[in-house]
Design a protein around this motif. Structure first.
Motif, PDB file in Angstrom:
ATOM      1  N   GLU A   8     -25.894  13.854 -15.003  1.00  0.00           N
ATOM      2  CA  GLU A   8     -26.567  14.735 -14.038  1.00  0.00           C
ATOM      3  C   GLU A   8     -26.898  14.023 -12.739  1.00  0.00           C
ATOM      4  O   GLU A   8     -27.122  14.660 -11.722  1.00  0.00           O
ATOM      5  CB  GLU A   8     -27.819  15.383 -14.647  1.00  0.00           C
ATOM      6  CG  GLU A   8     -28.985  14.457 -14.830  1.00  0.00           C
ATOM      7  CD  GLU A   8     -30.214  15.211 -15.315  1.00  0.00           C
ATOM      8  OE1 GLU A   8     -30.264  16.440 -15.164  1.00  0.00           O
ATOM      9  OE2 GLU A   8     -31.118  14.564 -15.865  1.00  0.00           O
ATOM     10  N   LEU A  17     -31.268  23.748 -16.106  1.00  0.00           N
ATOM     11  CA  LEU A  17     -31.876  23.005 -15.004  1.00  0.00           C
ATOM     12  C   LEU A  17     -31.870  21.511 -15.358  1.00  0.00           C
ATOM     13  O   LEU A  17     -31.672  21.150 -16.509  1.00  0.00           O
ATOM     14  CB  LEU A  17     -33.303  23.503 -14.772  1.00  0.00           C
ATOM     15  CG  LEU A  17     -33.413  24.901 -14.152  1.00  0.00           C
ATOM     16  CD1 LEU A  17     -34.858  25.358 -14.111  1.00  0.00           C
ATOM     17  CD2 LEU A  17     -32.812  24.919 -12.754  1.00  0.00           C
ATOM     18  N   PRO A  18     -32.079  20.641 -14.360  1.00  0.00           N
ATOM     19  CA  PRO A  18     -32.038  19.194 -14.632  1.00  0.00           C
ATOM     20  C   PRO A  18     -32.979  18.783 -15.766  1.00  0.00           C
ATOM     21  O   PRO A  18     -33.988  19.451 -16.009  1.00  0.00           O
ATOM     22  CB  PRO A  18     -32.501  18.584 -13.309  1.00  0.00           C
ATOM     23  CG  PRO A  18     -32.183  19.595 -12.275  1.00  0.00           C
ATOM     24  CD  PRO A  18     -32.314  20.925 -12.932  1.00  0.00           C
ATOM     25  N   THR A  19     -32.655  17.678 -16.417  1.00  0.00           N
ATOM     26  CA  THR A  19     -33.451  17.247 -17.576  1.00  0.00           C
ATOM     27  C   THR A  19     -34.872  16.850 -17.185  1.00  0.00           C
ATOM     28  O   THR A  19     -35.735  16.760 -18.044  1.00  0.00           O
ATOM     29  CB  THR A  19     -32.801  16.039 -18.275  1.00  0.00           C
ATOM     30  OG1 THR A  19     -32.655  14.988 -17.323  1.00  0.00           O
ATOM     31  CG2 THR A  19     -31.448  16.401 -18.848  1.00  0.00           C
ATOM     32  N   THR A  20     -35.111  16.624 -15.891  1.00  0.00           N
ATOM     33  CA  THR A  20     -36.487  16.348 -15.472  1.00  0.00           C
ATOM     34  C   THR A  20     -37.380  17.548 -15.782  1.00  0.00           C
ATOM     35  O   THR A  20     -38.585  17.402 -15.949  1.00  0.00           O
ATOM     36  CB  THR A  20     -36.553  16.065 -13.956  1.00  0.00           C
ATOM     37  OG1 THR A  20     -35.666  16.957 -13.278  1.00  0.00           O
ATOM     38  CG2 THR A  20     -36.157  14.643 -13.666  1.00  0.00           C
ATOM     39  N   ALA A  21     -36.783  18.738 -15.897  1.00  0.00           N
ATOM     40  CA  ALA A  21     -37.567  19.934 -16.217  1.00  0.00           C
ATOM     41  C   ALA A  21     -37.686  20.140 -17.728  1.00  0.00           C
ATOM     42  O   ALA A  21     -38.317  21.087 -18.174  1.00  0.00           O
ATOM     43  CB  ALA A  21     -36.940  21.170 -15.560  1.00  0.00           C
ATOM     44  N   ALA A  22     -37.082  19.254 -18.514  1.00  0.00           N
ATOM     45  CA  ALA A  22     -37.038  19.440 -19.970  1.00  0.00           C
ATOM     46  C   ALA A  22     -38.313  18.963 -20.655  1.00  0.00           C
ATOM     47  O   ALA A  22     -39.006  18.063 -20.179  1.00  0.00           O
ATOM     48  CB  ALA A  22     -35.847  18.687 -20.547  1.00  0.00           C
ATOM     49  N   THR A  23     -38.607  19.587 -21.786  1.00  0.00           N
ATOM     50  CA  THR A  23     -39.701  19.176 -22.653  1.00  0.00           C
ATOM     51  C   THR A  23     -39.147  19.108 -24.072  1.00  0.00           C
ATOM     52  O   THR A  23     -38.334  19.939 -24.452  1.00  0.00           O
ATOM     53  CB  THR A  23     -40.843  20.202 -22.608  1.00  0.00           C
ATOM     54  OG1 THR A  23     -41.257  20.357 -21.247  1.00  0.00           O
ATOM     55  CG2 THR A  23     -42.034  19.763 -23.438  1.00  0.00           C
ATOM     56  N   GLY A  41     -39.401  15.354 -20.952  1.00  0.00           N
ATOM     57  CA  GLY A  41     -38.043  14.842 -20.815  1.00  0.00           C
ATOM     58  C   GLY A  41     -37.121  15.359 -21.900  1.00  0.00           C
ATOM     59  O   GLY A  41     -37.551  16.035 -22.835  1.00  0.00           O
TER      60      GLY A  41
END
Lengths: 430, 124
Positions: free
Chosen positions: B11, B49-55, B69
């Motif tokens: 990404e 969406l980018p993995t920065t938005a992941a939980t 993350g």
């Protein structure tokens, strides 16, 4: 594969990691940069036929390091040897394979590379220019274009910034937890500067600056990638995304700024808004508010409002209040006053900003907002004076144009007999 | 048989695409998707969406642990997926090759789907 446009993106993506490792290795920005350039040239020859390496950053680091050593050897014949430690042989280099390692090892390297650019002795404009050159890899020409200065002037600015850094002690030891937190905060502030440099513009005069906003978002994501559990970094990324989401709606065809409540919200970028809101959701779970989160929360409330009249002004006023307590500043008080004018009316707003007159006397937005409050109260004569003061302070032709429109509407309002009454009613409706 | 085509890519690279590059890739993918949709083989398509938005919720303990993350720290990340309806793996691979030509770099993981529920929303 004949299409080689992918190479640019692969290099851009690999750059921070590669440059960070090279700066640690050579302990000198210029040497690292030259070696990196050389590696990129070789990549341009090799990658199109061989395809991208599995780990582009590792490839670039290895090739650049060899190129840098070669060049140092060549120079050795012409000039005396540099001190041993210039080409690092210290303990941090003992593992040659370190460059292949992931995550944690790189984290401090990349953070250091970004932190070098925000050295506190550098003025903001130099920090931004240096970060764009060193971390992002934008060409001097690209940066000069964004700042609307000549290439030569920008070259000089960057050279001067590098000279200052060379004199300062760049810390190469692994930072302590406190130092790391300080670096993260300094880098976050620098990224926000880059974004603002692109955001506060007259688009008609310079469309290139949108690139700065996009670059700042990329850097914010990069920093958040390195520190994924830091809520303020989520707030920073969210703030930039939510603000940038409005980019296409912020200016009319002539480049004049369109106020938030008059923007065509269908032109807001819903994907960026979704990402920003998702990051805010994550940040809130930490219950550790900070200035970036508060500002992002305010931007989120605007983004969530389908129509201007749906805006949750009471909440925005509260958030500005919280921000003001955290970071007392007349500019934030001014913003709070604008929110308060929507909830409690122009009288209350005016009361907030009156004590700011000294601090913000030279500030365009202060006089613009003051004029607007006075106008809403039917005090047209004073409103005119405030608007005139604002025009004199306008930073861009678009700002001046906007105020001139306000002055025109003032003339109309003053001409209408029941204008004061109408203004009051209008005020109440808000 | 339904298959999931899971899209992996670095990404950092996709985030380094300029808006023009991103639009160009999406347009090329759109052309492939349209062909698939017309043939009735295409199910849901998602871009994440980018993995920065992941939980991530780690449920290997009680209570589960919520961490910021993506689940795995990998060089390539799960950035999206397709659900396709195909008769054979070969057919899915052909589709994946078409998609790959439109968007080179990274990898597709093809996973047969065991069970697929339509959400009540989608069914109605």
């Amino acid at each position: 594969m004949t299409d080689t446009s992918w190479i640019g993106a692969v290099m851009t993506a690999a750059r921070p990691k590669a440059m960070a490792a090279l700066v640690r290795y050579f302990r000198d920005l210029d040497t690292a940069e030259e070696a990196y350039q050389e590696a990129c040239l070789r990549a341009l020859k090799s990658w199109p036929s061989n395809g991208p390496p599995r780990d582009a950053a590792a490839w670039l680091i290895m090739v650049a390091r060899n190129a840098g050593i070669d060049s140092a050897r060549r120079q050795r014949r012409m000039q005396p040897l540099p001190p041993e430690d210039v080409i690092s042989d210290r303990s941090d280099m003992e593992a040659v394979a370190a460059e292949r390692a992931d995550g944690a090892d790189y984290r401090d390297d990349i953070l250091r590379l970004m932190f070098i650019c925000c050295h506190r002795e550098l003025p903001a404009t130099q920090q931004i220019a240096l970060a764009l050159r060193i971390v992002s890899g934008l060409s001097v020409h690209q940066i000069a274009r964004a700042f609307m200065v000549s290439d030569a002037a920008m070259e000089q600015r960057i050279t001067r910034a590098k000279a200052r850094i060379a004199k300062a002690e760049v810390p190469f030891e692994t930072p302590s937890a406190v130092e790391r937190a300080e670096r993260v905060a300094a880098v976050a502030a620098m990224i926000y500067l880059v974004f603002n440099e692109g955001y506060t513009i007259d688009v008609a005069a310079n469309g290139w600056r949108a690139e700065l906003c996009e670059e700042a978002i990329r850097l914010a994501r990069l920093l958040l990638n390195l520190f994924p559990v830091e809520p303020e970094l989520m707030g920073l990324a969210a703030l930039l995304l939510l603000q940038h989401a409005r980019a296409d709606a912020r200016f009319d065809a002539d480049g004049a700024a369109i106020p938030l409540d008059q923007q065509d919200r269908s032109r807001w970028n819903s994907k960026l808004i979704a990402e920003g809101l998702a990051l805010m959701d994550k940040a809130l779970r930490h219950r550790r508010p900070g200035p970036f989160q508060l500002q992002a929360a305010i931007a989120a409330l605007h983004a969530r409002a389908g129509r201007p009249e749906d805006t949750d002004w009471p909440q925005i006023a509260l958030l500005y209040g919280a921000l003001e307590r955290m970071q007392p500043s007349p500019v934030i008080a001014l913003n709070r006053a604008v929110a308060v004018s929507r909830t409690d009316g122009a009288e209350a707003a005016l009361a907030i900003i009156t004590p700011l007159a000294g601090a913000l006397d030279g500030y365009f937005y202060f006089h613009g907002a003051r004029g607007s409050f006075l106008k809403q109260l039917g005090r047209y004569h004073e409103a005119r004076e405030a608007y005139n003061r604002a025009i004199a302070l306008a930073n861009t032709p678009a700002e001046a144009r906007h105020i001139r429109q306000q002055l025109d509407s003032l003339t109309e309002a003053a001409a209408a007999p029941s204008s004061q009454q109408a203004a009051r009613e209008n005020d109440q409706r808000r | 048989m339904q298959y999931a085509i899971l899209c992996y890519h670095d990404e950092k690279v996709t985030c380094a695409w300029s808006k023009e590059q991103d639009d160009a890739v999406m347009e090329k993918l759109g052309a492939v998707q349209e062909r698939l949709a017309r043939s009735g083989k295409l199910g849901p398509v998602a871009r994440l969406l980018p993995t920065t938005a992941a939980t991530t919720l780690r449920k290997d303990r009680d209570p589960p642990l919520v961490v910021d993350g993506p689940f795995a720290e990998t060089k390539e990340q799960l950035l999206g997926f397709y659900i396709v309806n195909c008769d054979s793996l070969e057919e899915v691979l052909d589709i994946a090759r078409d998609l790959g030509r439109a968007n080179p770099g990274g990898a597709y993981e093809i996973r047969p789907v065991g069970l697929f529920f339509d959400t009540p929303d989608a069914a109605s």
